[in-house]
Design a protein around this motif. Sequence first.
Motif, PDB file in Angstrom:
ATOM      1  N   ASP A 197       8.418  -2.404  -8.230  1.00 29.07           N
ATOM      2  CA  ASP A 197       7.589  -1.205  -8.152  1.00 29.07           C
ATOM      3  C   ASP A 197       7.960  -0.311  -6.979  1.00 29.07           C
ATOM      4  O   ASP A 197       7.689   0.888  -6.991  1.00 29.07           O
ATOM      5  N   GLN A 198       8.566  -0.875  -5.951  1.00 29.16           N
ATOM      6  CA  GLN A 198       8.917  -0.082  -4.768  1.00 29.16           C
ATOM      7  C   GLN A 198      10.202   0.708  -4.960  1.00 29.16           C
ATOM      8  O   GLN A 198      10.467   1.657  -4.219  1.00 29.16           O
ATOM      9  N   LEU A 199      11.026   0.349  -5.934  1.00 26.89           N
ATOM     10  CA  LEU A 199      12.346   0.954  -6.084  1.00 26.89           C
ATOM     11  C   LEU A 199      12.293   2.305  -6.780  1.00 26.89           C
ATOM     12  O   LEU A 199      11.612   2.474  -7.797  1.00 26.89           O
ATOM     13  N   SER A 200      13.059   3.250  -6.247  1.00 27.85           N
ATOM     14  CA  SER A 200      13.284   4.510  -6.946  1.00 27.85           C
ATOM     15  C   SER A 200      14.139   4.225  -8.186  1.00 27.85           C
ATOM     16  O   SER A 200      14.745   3.150  -8.303  1.00 27.85           O
ATOM     17  N   PRO A 201      14.212   5.160  -9.137  1.00 29.16           N
ATOM     18  CA  PRO A 201      14.990   4.893 -10.360  1.00 29.16           C
ATOM     19  C   PRO A 201      16.433   4.499 -10.103  1.00 29.16           C
ATOM     20  O   PRO A 201      17.009   3.724 -10.872  1.00 29.16           O
ATOM     21  N   GLN A 202      17.040   5.006  -9.027  1.00 31.25           N
ATOM     22  CA  GLN A 202      18.417   4.649  -8.690  1.00 31.25           C
ATOM     23  C   GLN A 202      18.481   3.633  -7.549  1.00 31.25           C
ATOM     24  O   GLN A 202      19.553   3.396  -6.985  1.00 31.25           O
ATOM     25  N   GLY A 203      17.353   3.025  -7.239  1.00 34.31           N
ATOM     26  CA  GLY A 203      17.299   2.126  -6.093  1.00 34.31           C
ATOM     27  C   GLY A 203      17.978   0.786  -6.350  1.00 34.31           C
ATOM     28  O   GLY A 203      18.288   0.424  -7.488  1.00 34.31           O
ATOM     29  N   ARG A 204      18.172   0.050  -5.256  1.00 32.76           N
ATOM     30  CA  ARG A 204      18.790  -1.269  -5.321  1.00 32.76           C
ATOM     31  C   ARG A 204      17.928  -2.265  -4.536  1.00 32.76           C
ATOM     32  O   ARG A 204      17.376  -1.945  -3.481  1.00 32.76           O
ATOM     33  N   LEU A 205      17.840  -3.471  -5.067  1.00 33.84           N
ATOM     34  CA  LEU A 205      17.143  -4.583  -4.417  1.00 33.84           C
ATOM     35  C   LEU A 205      18.147  -5.678  -4.114  1.00 33.84           C
ATOM     36  O   LEU A 205      18.900  -6.090  -4.999  1.00 33.84           O
ATOM     37  N   TRP A 206      18.155  -6.155  -2.862  1.00 30.21           N
ATOM     38  CA  TRP A 206      18.944  -7.325  -2.487  1.00 30.21           C
ATOM     39  C   TRP A 206      17.985  -8.394  -2.012  1.00 30.21           C
ATOM     40  O   TRP A 206      17.110  -8.137  -1.177  1.00 30.21           O
ATOM     41  N   LEU A 207      18.127  -9.589  -2.562  1.00 28.78           N
ATOM     42  CA  LEU A 207      17.263 -10.688  -2.157  1.00 28.78           C
ATOM     43  C   LEU A 207      18.087 -11.949  -1.964  1.00 28.78           C
ATOM     44  O   LEU A 207      19.185 -12.096  -2.496  1.00 28.78           O
ATOM     45  N   SER A 208      17.551 -12.852  -1.174  1.00 33.58           N
ATOM     46  CA  SER A 208      18.201 -14.144  -0.957  1.00 33.58           C
ATOM     47  C   SER A 208      17.140 -15.223  -0.866  1.00 33.58           C
ATOM     48  O   SER A 208      15.970 -14.955  -0.585  1.00 33.58           O
ATOM     49  N   ALA A 209      17.562 -16.463  -1.105  1.00 27.68           N
ATOM     50  CA  ALA A 209      16.637 -17.595  -1.039  1.00 27.68           C
ATOM     51  C   ALA A 209      17.431 -18.882  -0.919  1.00 27.68           C
ATOM     52  O   ALA A 209      18.627 -18.932  -1.245  1.00 27.68           O
ATOM     53  N   ALA A 210      16.754 -19.928  -0.449  1.00 25.63           N
ATOM     54  CA  ALA A 210      17.342 -21.265  -0.448  1.00 25.63           C
ATOM     55  C   ALA A 210      17.296 -21.826  -1.866  1.00 25.63           C
ATOM     56  O   ALA A 210      16.398 -21.519  -2.649  1.00 25.63           O
ATOM     57  N   ASN A 211      18.278 -22.655  -2.187  1.00 22.27           N
ATOM     58  CA  ASN A 211      18.448 -23.184  -3.540  1.00 22.27           C
ATOM     59  C   ASN A 211      17.853 -24.583  -3.651  1.00 22.27           C
ATOM     60  O   ASN A 211      18.275 -25.509  -2.952  1.00 22.27           O
ATOM     61  N   SER A 212      16.903 -24.760  -4.557  1.00 23.59           N
ATOM     62  CA  SER A 212      16.269 -26.064  -4.727  1.00 23.59           C
ATOM     63  C   SER A 212      17.205 -27.091  -5.362  1.00 23.59           C
ATOM     64  O   SER A 212      16.918 -28.290  -5.325  1.00 23.59           O
ATOM     65  N   PRO A 245       0.807  -1.230   0.000  1.00 18.57           N
ATOM     66  CA  PRO A 245       0.000   0.000   0.000  1.00 18.57           C
ATOM     67  C   PRO A 245       0.835   1.272   0.000  1.00 18.57           C
ATOM     68  O   PRO A 245       0.534   2.240   0.719  1.00 18.57           O
ATOM     69  N   PHE A 246       1.898   1.306  -0.788  1.00 20.73           N
ATOM     70  CA  PHE A 246       2.775   2.459  -0.848  1.00 20.73           C
ATOM     71  C   PHE A 246       2.707   3.084  -2.236  1.00 20.73           C
ATOM     72  O   PHE A 246       2.427   2.397  -3.225  1.00 20.73           O
ATOM     73  N   ALA A 247       3.011   4.380  -2.304  1.00 23.23           N
ATOM     74  CA  ALA A 247       3.220   5.001  -3.610  1.00 23.23           C
ATOM     75  C   ALA A 247       4.426   4.345  -4.263  1.00 23.23           C
ATOM     76  O   ALA A 247       5.389   3.980  -3.590  1.00 23.23           O
ATOM     77  N   ASP A 248       4.364   4.145  -5.568  1.00 22.24           N
ATOM     78  CA  ASP A 248       5.450   3.464  -6.270  1.00 22.24           C
ATOM     79  C   ASP A 248       6.749   4.267  -6.230  1.00 22.24           C
ATOM     80  O   ASP A 248       6.744   5.495  -6.171  1.00 22.24           O
ATOM     81  N   HIS A 249       7.860   3.530  -6.256  1.00 20.29           N
ATOM     82  CA  HIS A 249       9.190   4.080  -6.518  1.00 20.29           C
ATOM     83  C   HIS A 249       9.680   5.069  -5.461  1.00 20.29           C
ATOM     84  O   HIS A 249      10.381   6.025  -5.789  1.00 20.29           O
ATOM     85  N   GLN A 250       9.344   4.820  -4.194  1.00 21.04           N
ATOM     86  CA  GLN A 250       9.787   5.760  -3.169  1.00 21.04           C
ATOM     87  C   GLN A 250      10.913   5.220  -2.294  1.00 21.04           C
ATOM     88  O   GLN A 250      11.455   5.962  -1.468  1.00 21.04           O
ATOM     89  N   PHE A 251      11.315   3.953  -2.485  1.00 20.21           N
ATOM     90  CA  PHE A 251      12.362   3.376  -1.638  1.00 20.21           C
ATOM     91  C   PHE A 251      13.689   3.325  -2.385  1.00 20.21           C
ATOM     92  O   PHE A 251      13.769   2.882  -3.523  1.00 20.21           O
ATOM     93  N   ASP A 252      14.735   3.773  -1.696  1.00 18.74           N
ATOM     94  CA  ASP A 252      16.072   3.765  -2.281  1.00 18.74           C
ATOM     95  C   ASP A 252      16.758   2.416  -2.112  1.00 18.74           C
ATOM     96  O   ASP A 252      17.729   2.112  -2.813  1.00 18.74           O
ATOM     97  N   ALA A 253      16.272   1.624  -1.184  1.00 21.74           N
ATOM     98  CA  ALA A 253      16.828   0.289  -0.958  1.00 21.74           C
ATOM     99  C   ALA A 253      15.705  -0.633  -0.519  1.00 21.74           C
ATOM    100  O   ALA A 253      14.863  -0.255   0.302  1.00 21.74           O
ATOM    101  N   VAL A 254      15.680  -1.829  -1.083  1.00 20.21           N
ATOM    102  CA  VAL A 254      14.697  -2.844  -0.703  1.00 20.21           C
ATOM    103  C   VAL A 254      15.449  -4.128  -0.368  1.00 20.21           C
ATOM    104  O   VAL A 254      16.241  -4.625  -1.178  1.00 20.21           O
ATOM    105  N   LEU A 255      15.211  -4.636   0.817  1.00 25.38           N
ATOM    106  CA  LEU A 255      15.795  -5.891   1.279  1.00 25.38           C
ATOM    107  C   LEU A 255      14.706  -6.949   1.263  1.00 25.38           C
ATOM    108  O   LEU A 255      13.602  -6.708   1.769  1.00 25.38           O
ATOM    109  N   ALA A 256      14.983  -8.105   0.683  1.00 27.03           N
ATOM    110  CA  ALA A 256      14.008  -9.200   0.622  1.00 27.03           C
ATOM    111  C   ALA A 256      14.732 -10.498   0.958  1.00 27.03           C
ATOM    112  O   ALA A 256      14.953 -11.351   0.096  1.00 27.03           O
TER     113      ALA A 256
END
Length: 321
Positions: free
Chosen positions: A188-203, A158-169
């Motif tokens: 959709d959450q990332l600003s144009p210069q934003g970065r997303l870091w994500l991790s997961a277990a490997n099947s 429920p956020f306005a798009d593209h307002q976060f400079d960093a997203v951790l998942a």
Amino acid sequence: MRRAADAYDCAACGRSYPVLFGIADFRLRGDRYLTIDAEREKAGRLHAFAAGTDFAGLVRRYYEITDDITPRQAESYLHALLDAPGRAQAGLSALEPPQGLLLDAGCGAGGALVAAADRWKGLVGLDVALRWLVICAKRLEEAGVEALLVCAEIEAAPFADHQFDAVLAADLLEHVRALTPALEGLADQLSPQGRLWLSAANSHWIGPHPSTGLWAAHARSAASRARKGSGGVDPLRHVLPLNAARVARAARDAGLDVISTRAKRLNRAQIAGARGLARPAAGLYAAASQTPGVSQALAAVGPMFEILARPAAGRPMGARP
């Protein structure tokens, strides 16, 4: 969206979203473990218990009232939750230099929010499980950390798009209903210069699953997993089987540029906390995960992987339809 005393009223959709235990609940459906009503009831029990205990005590209480978790598993999970701020450092360091707003998507018990305190201008924690946000609020209170907590699915944040400079998942994507919509929601959450870091277990990993300890977890049938789960319940029954290549492809389809893919890094506490033969194995894995070339290869076959991404050039930055 208009805030009332105990709810948010949405003029566009005509719905009212309650504020429960100080946390806005924007869900339209429960997670796959509990219905919304059952989950809110459980969150209420935890909220009532929280006043008379500390964070660790509240986590223990959660596992006491969760019937598919054994006492041994509960202690193992508690240890991991207590170490969560340390384990969050790899992802947070990949998102540096800190600036603007950080979104922790799938924040759970809030370990990364504690680790990120005083490094970003603002912190937001989002999770689909209200019960875990109640536990998270207790942790933040004890740590003196201010963060906005929101209960929602990342696909309908429920956020306005593209307002976060960093997203951790961290370890979020295994628990979503579908991979591509979740990655689109993250993008959709990332600003144009934003970065997303994500991790997961490997099947593709044939050893013990990083969080449950089940061996060759994704290679067995659901029935086999259920027989080996706690109390006959399969702890991976709602977990998506993911691998680095699949997630990277889906990230690109969601409009992201993948900057790097590598084996997920461990911190010293994780290595020190390993028992028996697992300790030297963890040490070898940690060394390999830090070695260029080897780390990328290990992401394909090792237990965990991490991906750093950014919005692709030319990705539309308008509001969602």
